[in-house]
Design an enzyme around this catalytic site. Structure first.
Site, PDB file in Angstrom:
ATOM      1  N   GLU A  32      48.469  25.364  51.205  1.00 20.87           N
ATOM      2  CA  GLU A  32      48.090  25.492  49.875  1.00 20.87           C
ATOM      3  C   GLU A  32      47.921  23.910  49.522  1.00 20.87           C
ATOM      4  N   GLY A  38      49.405  30.494  44.377  1.00 20.41           N
ATOM      5  CA  GLY A  38      48.561  31.368  43.451  1.00 20.41           C
ATOM      6  C   GLY A  38      47.267  31.381  43.113  1.00 20.41           C
ATOM      7  N   THR A  40      43.535  29.782  42.044  1.00 20.73           N
ATOM      8  CA  THR A  40      42.725  29.962  40.589  1.00 20.73           C
ATOM      9  C   THR A  40      43.419  30.755  39.750  1.00 20.73           C
ATOM     10  N   GLY A 182      28.805  34.645  30.159  1.00 19.82           N
ATOM     11  CA  GLY A 182      29.312  35.470  31.420  1.00 19.82           C
ATOM     12  C   GLY A 182      30.849  35.704  30.597  1.00 19.82           C
ATOM     13  N   GLY A 272      28.995  29.956  35.814  1.00 17.27           N
ATOM     14  CA  GLY A 272      29.266  30.453  37.084  1.00 17.27           C
ATOM     15  C   GLY A 272      30.005  29.554  38.028  1.00 17.27           C
ATOM     16  N   MET A 319      33.332  37.543  41.996  1.00 18.93           N
ATOM     17  CA  MET A 319      34.250  36.790  42.175  1.00 18.93           C
ATOM     18  C   MET A 319      35.498  37.470  41.315  1.00 18.93           C
ATOM     19  N   LEU A 320      36.171  38.332  41.941  1.00 21.53           N
ATOM     20  CA  LEU A 320      37.304  39.045  41.232  1.00 21.53           C
ATOM     21  C   LEU A 320      38.555  38.763  42.185  1.00 21.53           C
ATOM     22  N   ALA A 321      39.782  38.743  41.313  1.00 18.32           N
ATOM     23  CA  ALA A 321      41.097  38.598  41.995  1.00 18.32           C
ATOM     24  C   ALA A 321      41.181  39.743  42.920  1.00 18.32           C
ATOM     25  N   HIS A 445      46.823  64.076  24.108  1.00 17.89           N
ATOM     26  CA  HIS A 445      46.735  63.610  22.729  1.00 17.89           C
ATOM     27  C   HIS A 445      47.509  63.129  21.946  1.00 17.89           C
TER      28      HIS A 445
HETATM   29  P1  FAD Z   1      41.176  31.233  44.777  1.00 12.12           P
HETATM   30  O1  FAD Z   1      42.204  31.876  43.635  1.00 12.12           O
HETATM   31  O2  FAD Z   1      40.298  30.232  43.893  1.00 12.12           O
HETATM   32  O3  FAD Z   1      42.328  30.505  45.672  1.00 12.12           O
HETATM   33  C1  FAD Z   1      41.961  29.745  46.531  1.00 12.12           C
HETATM   34  C2  FAD Z   1      43.095  28.502  46.913  1.00 12.12           C
HETATM   35  O4  FAD Z   1      42.731  27.794  48.019  1.00 12.12           O
HETATM   36  C3  FAD Z   1      43.460  27.439  45.795  1.00 12.12           C
HETATM   37  O5  FAD Z   1      44.697  27.250  45.511  1.00 12.12           O
HETATM   38  C4  FAD Z   1      43.034  26.095  46.620  1.00 12.12           C
HETATM   39  O6  FAD Z   1      43.719  25.046  45.958  1.00 12.12           O
HETATM   40  C5  FAD Z   1      43.252  26.456  47.820  1.00 12.12           C
HETATM   41  N1  FAD Z   1      42.425  25.605  48.719  1.00 12.12           N
HETATM   42  C6  FAD Z   1      41.316  25.313  48.960  1.00 12.12           C
HETATM   43  N2  FAD Z   1      40.599  24.746  49.798  1.00 12.12           N
HETATM   44  C7  FAD Z   1      42.046  24.126  50.516  1.00 12.12           C
HETATM   45  C8  FAD Z   1      42.168  23.937  51.652  1.00 12.12           C
HETATM   46  N3  FAD Z   1      41.243  23.186  52.378  1.00 12.12           N
HETATM   47  N4  FAD Z   1      43.425  23.618  52.132  1.00 12.12           N
HETATM   48  C9  FAD Z   1      44.324  24.146  51.358  1.00 12.12           C
HETATM   49  N5  FAD Z   1      44.392  24.940  50.249  1.00 12.12           N
HETATM   50  C10 FAD Z   1      42.870  24.873  49.924  1.00 12.12           C
HETATM   51  N6  FAD Z   1      39.413  37.535  38.133  1.00 12.12           N
HETATM   52  C11 FAD Z   1      39.699  38.762  38.040  1.00 12.12           C
HETATM   53  O7  FAD Z   1      39.840  39.687  38.572  1.00 12.12           O
HETATM   54  N7  FAD Z   1      40.317  39.221  36.465  1.00 12.12           N
HETATM   55  C12 FAD Z   1      40.422  38.166  35.818  1.00 12.12           C
HETATM   56  O8  FAD Z   1      41.090  38.308  34.608  1.00 12.12           O
HETATM   57  C13 FAD Z   1      40.007  36.694  35.907  1.00 12.12           C
HETATM   58  N8  FAD Z   1      40.074  35.722  35.083  1.00 12.12           N
HETATM   59  C14 FAD Z   1      39.629  34.878  35.378  1.00 12.12           C
HETATM   60  C15 FAD Z   1      39.599  33.743  34.397  1.00 12.12           C
HETATM   61  C16 FAD Z   1      39.137  32.345  34.762  1.00 12.12           C
HETATM   62  C17 FAD Z   1      39.174  31.227  33.714  1.00 12.12           C
HETATM   63  C18 FAD Z   1      38.745  32.044  35.957  1.00 12.12           C
HETATM   64  C19 FAD Z   1      38.319  30.729  36.427  1.00 12.12           C
HETATM   65  C20 FAD Z   1      38.651  33.158  36.962  1.00 12.12           C
HETATM   66  C21 FAD Z   1      38.869  34.421  36.787  1.00 12.12           C
HETATM   67  N9  FAD Z   1      39.037  35.415  37.651  1.00 12.12           N
HETATM   68  C22 FAD Z   1      39.398  36.626  37.292  1.00 12.12           C
HETATM   69  C23 FAD Z   1      38.492  35.299  38.891  1.00 12.12           C
HETATM   70  C24 FAD Z   1      39.549  34.939  39.957  1.00 12.12           C
HETATM   71  O9  FAD Z   1      40.521  33.845  39.672  1.00 12.12           O
HETATM   72  C25 FAD Z   1      39.247  34.727  41.404  1.00 12.12           C
HETATM   73  O10 FAD Z   1      38.034  35.625  41.857  1.00 12.12           O
HETATM   74  C26 FAD Z   1      40.135  34.856  42.351  1.00 12.12           C
HETATM   75  O11 FAD Z   1      41.298  33.917  41.901  1.00 12.12           O
HETATM   76  C27 FAD Z   1      39.502  34.445  43.841  1.00 12.12           C
HETATM   77  O12 FAD Z   1      40.720  34.424  44.716  1.00 12.12           O
HETATM   78  P2  FAD Z   1      40.825  33.789  45.937  1.00 12.12           P
HETATM   79  O13 FAD Z   1      41.968  33.969  46.685  1.00 12.12           O
HETATM   80  O14 FAD Z   1      39.359  33.989  46.744  1.00 12.12           O
HETATM   81  O15 FAD Z   1      40.554  32.125  45.683  1.00 12.12           O
HETATM   82  P1  NAI Z   2      29.159  34.352  35.004  1.00 14.46           P
HETATM   83  O1  NAI Z   2      28.319  34.452  36.129  1.00 14.46           O
HETATM   84  O2  NAI Z   2      29.951  35.687  34.602  1.00 14.46           O
HETATM   85  O3  NAI Z   2      28.181  33.926  33.830  1.00 14.46           O
HETATM   86  C1  NAI Z   2      27.471  32.638  33.634  1.00 14.46           C
HETATM   87  C2  NAI Z   2      26.407  32.957  32.678  1.00 14.46           C
HETATM   88  O4  NAI Z   2      25.824  31.542  32.504  1.00 14.46           O
HETATM   89  C3  NAI Z   2      25.091  33.896  33.055  1.00 14.46           C
HETATM   90  O5  NAI Z   2      25.199  34.847  31.910  1.00 14.46           O
HETATM   91  C4  NAI Z   2      24.091  33.109  33.111  1.00 14.46           C
HETATM   92  O6  NAI Z   2      22.919  33.738  32.806  1.00 14.46           O
HETATM   93  C5  NAI Z   2      24.259  31.914  32.120  1.00 14.46           C
HETATM   94  N1  NAI Z   2      23.846  30.660  32.501  1.00 14.46           N
HETATM   95  C6  NAI Z   2      23.455  29.912  33.858  1.00 14.46           C
HETATM   96  N2  NAI Z   2      22.935  28.863  33.583  1.00 14.46           N
HETATM   97  C7  NAI Z   2      22.769  28.390  32.323  1.00 14.46           C
HETATM   98  C8  NAI Z   2      22.137  27.518  31.426  1.00 14.46           C
HETATM   99  N3  NAI Z   2      21.714  26.296  32.154  1.00 14.46           N
HETATM  100  N4  NAI Z   2      22.152  27.605  30.117  1.00 14.46           N
HETATM  101  C9  NAI Z   2      22.594  28.823  29.586  1.00 14.46           C
HETATM  102  N5  NAI Z   2      23.155  29.728  30.161  1.00 14.46           N
HETATM  103  C10 NAI Z   2      23.244  29.800  31.484  1.00 14.46           C
HETATM  104  O7  NAI Z   2      30.194  33.049  35.210  1.00 14.46           O
HETATM  105  P2  NAI Z   2      31.411  32.659  34.464  1.00 14.46           P
HETATM  106  O8  NAI Z   2      31.500  33.127  33.121  1.00 14.46           O
HETATM  107  O9  NAI Z   2      31.406  31.178  34.673  1.00 14.46           O
HETATM  108  O10 NAI Z   2      32.413  33.284  35.683  1.00 14.46           O
HETATM  109  C11 NAI Z   2      32.649  32.677  37.002  1.00 14.46           C
HETATM  110  C12 NAI Z   2      33.306  33.881  37.761  1.00 14.46           C
HETATM  111  O11 NAI Z   2      34.545  34.048  37.229  1.00 14.46           O
HETATM  112  C13 NAI Z   2      32.657  35.300  37.352  1.00 14.46           C
HETATM  113  O12 NAI Z   2      31.890  35.706  38.562  1.00 14.46           O
HETATM  114  C14 NAI Z   2      33.694  35.977  37.174  1.00 14.46           C
HETATM  115  O13 NAI Z   2      33.909  37.315  37.999  1.00 14.46           O
HETATM  116  C15 NAI Z   2      35.103  35.662  37.314  1.00 14.46           C
HETATM  117  N6  NAI Z   2      35.904  35.773  36.035  1.00 14.46           N
HETATM  118  C16 NAI Z   2      36.271  37.143  35.889  1.00 14.46           C
HETATM  119  C17 NAI Z   2      36.873  37.443  34.944  1.00 14.46           C
HETATM  120  C18 NAI Z   2      37.362  38.715  34.668  1.00 14.46           C
HETATM  121  O14 NAI Z   2      37.338  39.536  35.844  1.00 14.46           O
HETATM  122  N7  NAI Z   2      38.007  39.089  33.569  1.00 14.46           N
HETATM  123  C19 NAI Z   2      37.270  36.587  33.939  1.00 14.46           C
HETATM  124  C20 NAI Z   2      36.806  35.117  34.000  1.00 14.46           C
HETATM  125  C21 NAI Z   2      36.093  34.624  35.220  1.00 14.46           C
END
Ligand code: FAD
Ligand code: NAI
Length: 467
Positions: A32, A38, A40, A182, A272, A319-321, A445
């Site tokens: 890492e 942990g 993102t 989004g 995105g 892109m979901l955890a 209920h």
């Molecule tokens: P990541 O969590 O991105 O982890 C990748 C790790 O790899 C990072 O720590 C990075 O530093 C490390 N890394 C990268 N390149 C290298 C390298 N070359 N060498 C060593 N380390 C490296 N998803 C949900 O399901 N529910 C949610 O509520 C949710 N909320 C979100 C809110 C926000 C604001 C954001 C931005 C995202 C959210 N997501 C949510 C999306 C979720 O965070 C990601 O889908 C998830 O973290 C992806 O997991 P991952 O393991 O693929 O990558």
């Molecule tokens: P997103 O893909 O959910 O939404 C991006 C939105 O931006 C779309 O509706 C798109 O039409 C719009 N858009 C794109 N270009 C534009 C422009 N130039 N002008 C105006 N609108 C434009 O992406 P977001 O919200 O950035 O999230 C990224 C990823 O993180 C998602 O894929 C999501 O799965 C993940 N995530 C998941 C969460 C959860 O599970 N609760 C919470 C937060 C993020």
């Protein structure tokens, strides 16, 4: 040092893959680049955003709902720096938990940037620029994603920000423009709108959360407008320009050239995320990516190089955890010779606004497009005793079924506790339940889950009981 499996990236994909692989008897390393584990999700995603969503929802309820509940409060105010401090503590505790899990499972943690020298050799470069090399039989790439920010938006991390910076704003802004309706835009937009910021959202599509069922978009839009969020749908942002104190967002209707502009304290770019593979040395081993930079994998999540796998945000799919976690387990078990399976159709999607939105399976639009004959049953939250008792009456449950077999094909919920309720739908669909099956199960209920039973009754024979 020599390992059976090395995982690059410690997000929910990477650390779960490492744990499962260790459980299966492999000698495992995880790399890492940041100081905390942990990824993102734990550091700048799921966990901190939910901490702020919960804090801001408490404030909003205290301000808007407590009086009606018979609770009078005086001098209510937001202490933004305390809110951010608490969020930081939640993140730090959660990240430390991953260190504990690594120790418990005897996984070697290497902090530094990992990159391929060849198929079996990975170079790790630490913060001071010192290198070391490890040998590995197999590798799992779990390097995640980063926000997309076009150059014309002039991302400066101060006024023009992404979710990463937005999660650390410790002085309440008066006005914020969000690009993208989004998941990130609406969750973080809700946080600031609840706390009193004037929030305007510019969205290219004709509806919010465009990937989800249309009825969910409509219901959520109604609630968020009530919260005071202003939407500019079918508009796109052309340029963003910042000074030290303000930002100007220029935008136009999709089909017109007439530009308008909004001035604000911050512009949050949430359009995105893209796969993150910078400096990973993919070319040194010949790993193929698609035109959007996502690592190509086969049905076993193996890249075009034997023994190297990719999971989570860095490869295809939602892109979901929890999707990343499932893939982590899948790859570890596959490497151990097992025959794991992931049903991608049954990975739920949740938006943690209030009301929450949660979905699994097909949307009504997808069923229409694929020509499947379906039935739809709906039940509104306002007809639930539980919802009236707690004053959370916004939203509905919609169940879509196969018109011939009654099998549940999709469940879409907008409402209080939708995020937790969707698990019932996932279980039902995993076991290929019919709407009739759900409607004959006893639901306690008064609970919100009664709306699922009632929607199932509506779908299976138009016989809901309480409407
Ligand atoms: P990541 O969590 O991105 O982890 C990748 C790790 O790899 C990072 O720590 C990075 O530093 C490390 N890394 C990268 N390149 C290298 C390298 N070359 N060498 C060593 N380390 C490296 N998803 C949900 O399901 N529910 C949610 O509520 C949710 N909320 C979100 C809110 C926000 C604001 C954001 C931005 C995202 C959210 N997501 C949510 C999306 C979720 O965070 C990601 O889908 C998830 O973290 C992806 O997991 P991952 O393991 O693929 O990558
Ligand atoms: P997103 O893909 O959910 O939404 C991006 C939105 O931006 C779309 O509706 C798109 O039409 C719009 N858009 C794109 N270009 C534009 C422009 N130039 N002008 C105006 N609108 C434009 O992406 P977001 O919200 O950035 O999230 C990224 C990823 O993180 C998602 O894929 C999501 O799965 C993940 N995530 C998941 C969460 C959860 O599970 N609760 C919470 C937060 C993020």
């Amino acid at each position: 040092m020599k390992y059976d499996i090395t995982v690059i990236g410690s997000g929910p994909g990477g650390y779960v893959a490492a744990i499962r692989a260790a459980q299966l008897g492999f000698k495992v390393a995880i790399i890492e680049k940041y100081d905390t584990l942990g990824g993102t999700c734990l550091n700048v995603g799921c966990i901190p955003s939910k901490a702020l969503l919960d804090s801001s929802e408490h404030y909003h309820n205290a301000k808007e709902k407590f009086t009606e509940h018979g609770i009078d409060l005086e001098n209510l105010s937001v202490n933004m720096s305390q809110m951010i401090k608490r969020k930081g503590e939640v993140v730090s505790q959660t990240c430390k938990g991953i260190n504990f899990l690594m120790d418990k499972n005897k996984i070697d943690v290497h902090h530094g940037h990992g990159s391929f020298i060849d198929k079996n050799t990975i170079k790790i470069t630490d913060k001071e620029g010192k290198h070391k090399e490890i040998q590995t039989a197999k590798t799992i790439i779990a390097t995640g994603s980063k926000p997309i920010v076009p150059a014309a938006f002039n991302y400066d991390k101060k006024r023009v920000i992404t979710s990463t910076e937005a999660l650390n704003i410790d002085k309440l802004p008066k006005k914020m423009v969000i690009i993208g309706a989004g998941v990130i835009g609406l969750e973080l937009g809700s946080v600031f709108a609840r706390l009193g910021t004037s929030v305007e959202v510019v969205e290219y599509m004709d509806r919010i959360i465009a990937g989800m069922d249309k009825d969910c978009s409509k219901e959520l839009m109604r609630s968020l407008k009530k919260l005071g969020i202003k939407f500019h749908l079918k508009h796109e942002v052309t340029t963003v320009k910042a000074t030290s104190k303000t930002v100007t967002v220029n935008y136009k209707k999709r089909d017109s050239e007439d530009e308008q502009s909004i001035k604000a304290d911050y512009c949050l770019v949430a359009i995105g995320r893209k796969a993150y593979t910078d400096g990973l040395g993919l070319d040194n081993v010949g790993i193929a990516t698609d035109k959007r930079g996502k690592i190509e994998v086969d049905e076993h999540l193996q890249t075009n190089v034997e023994g190297i796998y990719a999971i989570g945000d860095v490869t295809h799919g939602a892109m979901l955890a929890h999707k990343a976690e499932e893939e982590g387990v899948f790859v570890a078990e596959y490497m151990a010779g097992q025959k794991p399976h992931i049903d991608y159709n049954l990975i739920p999607g949740v938006v943690y606004t209030w009301p929450e939105v949660a979905s699994v399976g097909k949307t009504e639009e997808q069923l229409k497009d694929s020509g499947i004959t379906y039935k739809s049953g709906r039940f509104p939250f306002k007809a639930l005793g539980r919802a009236r008792a707690s004053m959370d009456t916004e939203g509905m449950v919609k169940i879509l079924t196969d018109a011939n077999t009654d099998e549940v094909l999709g469940v879409h919920i907008v409402g209080a506790r939708a995020a937790d309720m969707i698990a019932e739908a996932v279980v039902a669909m995993e076991y290929r339940a019919s709407a009739e099956d759900i409607s004959r199960m006893s639901h306690a209920h008064p609970t919100y889950t009664e709306a699922i039973k009632e929607a199932a009754l509506a779908a299976t024979g138009n016989r809901p009981l309480h409407i």
